[in-house]
Design a protein around this motif. Structure first.
Motif, PDB file in Angstrom:
ATOM      1  N   PHE A  18       1.119  -1.119  -0.019  1.00  0.00           N
ATOM      2  CA  PHE A  18      -0.227   0.066  -0.039  1.00  0.00           C
ATOM      3  C   PHE A  18       0.943   1.330  -0.029  1.00  0.00           C
ATOM      4  CE2 PHE A  18      -4.458  -1.399   0.600  1.00  0.00           C
ATOM      5  CZ  PHE A  18      -4.298  -2.700   0.916  1.00  0.00           C
ATOM      6  N   GLY A  19       0.417   2.336  -0.751  1.00  0.00           N
ATOM      7  CA  GLY A  19       0.977   3.528  -0.626  1.00  0.00           C
ATOM      8  C   GLY A  19       0.604   4.208   0.667  1.00  0.00           C
ATOM      9  N   PRO A  20       1.076   5.466   0.785  1.00  0.00           N
ATOM     10  CA  PRO A  20       0.737   6.218   2.166  1.00  0.00           C
ATOM     11  C   PRO A  20      -0.500   6.986   1.940  1.00  0.00           C
ATOM     12  CG  PRO A  20       2.467   7.174   0.879  1.00  0.00           C
ATOM     13  CD  PRO A  20       2.129   6.044   0.283  1.00  0.00           C
ATOM     14  N   GLY A  21      -1.209   7.086   0.810  1.00  0.00           N
ATOM     15  CA  GLY A  21      -2.618   7.900   0.845  1.00  0.00           C
ATOM     16  C   GLY A  21      -2.337   9.064   0.413  1.00  0.00           C
TER      17      GLY A  21
END
Lengths: 116, 115
Positions: free
Chosen positions: B106-109
């Protein structure tokens, strides 16, 4: 169709106490199951995963989970809570077992509060 | 290893404008990328699945003409929110899966606020 239910949107424990976060799943195919942790304004970090091997899965930061097919459960535990464990926890199920795309279906999340 | 980045980390835009969010796999090639949306205090909802070089597959209820997804290379996927409105304000998270794995990283958003 697959789904995940996390029982308890908010769990509060004292530092040093047992952590138990509940997750039940529904899946028409052998499930792949995951637990993720999310800190405020951040992405998700994988804690552990079940992929049809050992039913007791050990993850990072002292967490573990047990896959119980008869109960359709995958509860997350940690023997002794630390203050740093305070975060949002998500259980997720994937349809990978049937050779599909592997998209994740997430539960509603459980906020873990750790009191000093 | 298996690092995913997102840019920008936060963005504020005016209603009616478009905004593009980038998702990059920094140290692996991602054959599949996923885009999620998360409202405050809520879970992640899958918006779409994208495979490199092909059209994205959108989840039911997600407007594909409003949320344009492009996966032009094995390391980059973009989400463009067109004609943004305040109700599009949300936390957008991407994830990427390597070719040889099933695990999503997942990316950090990206925090989007539409005023």
């Amino acid at each position: 169709a697959q789904s995940v239910t996390q029982l308890g949107s908010h769990v509060s424990v004292s530092e040093g106490a047992l952590v138990l976060l509940r997750c039940n799943y529904s899946s028409s195919v052998p499930p792949y199951l995951f637990w993720y942790v999310q800190y405020p304004n951040q992405g998700l970090q994988l804690l552990l995963k079940y992929t049809s091997a050992a039913t007791l899965v050990k993850g990072i930061n002292g967490f573990e989970a047990e896959f119980k097919k008869s109960e359709t459960s995958f509860h997350l535990t940690k023997p002794s809570a630390h203050m740093s464990d305070a975060a949002e926890y998500f259980c997720a199920v994937s349809d990978l077992g049937s050779g599909n795309t592997g998209k994740l279906i997430f539960g509603q999340g459980t906020t873990l509060q750790v009191k000093p | 290893g298996a690092v995913v980045s997102q840019h920008p980390s936060w963005v504020i835009c005016k209603s009616g404008t478009s905004v593009k969010i980038e998702c990059r796999s920094l140290d692996f090639q991602a054959t599949t990328m996923f885009w999620y949306r998360q409202f405050p205090k809520q879970s992640l909802m899958l918006m779409a699945t994208s495979n490199e070089g092909s059209k994205a597959t959108y989840e039911q209820g997600v407007e594909k003409d409003k949320f344009l997804i492009n996966h032009a290379s094995l390391t980059l996927s973009t989400l463009t929110v067109t004609s943004a409105h305040p109700e599009d304000s949300s936390f957008y998270i991407c994830s990427a899966t390597p070719a040889s794995s099933y695990e999503q990283y997942f990316g950090p958003g990206t925090r989007l606020t539409v005023t």
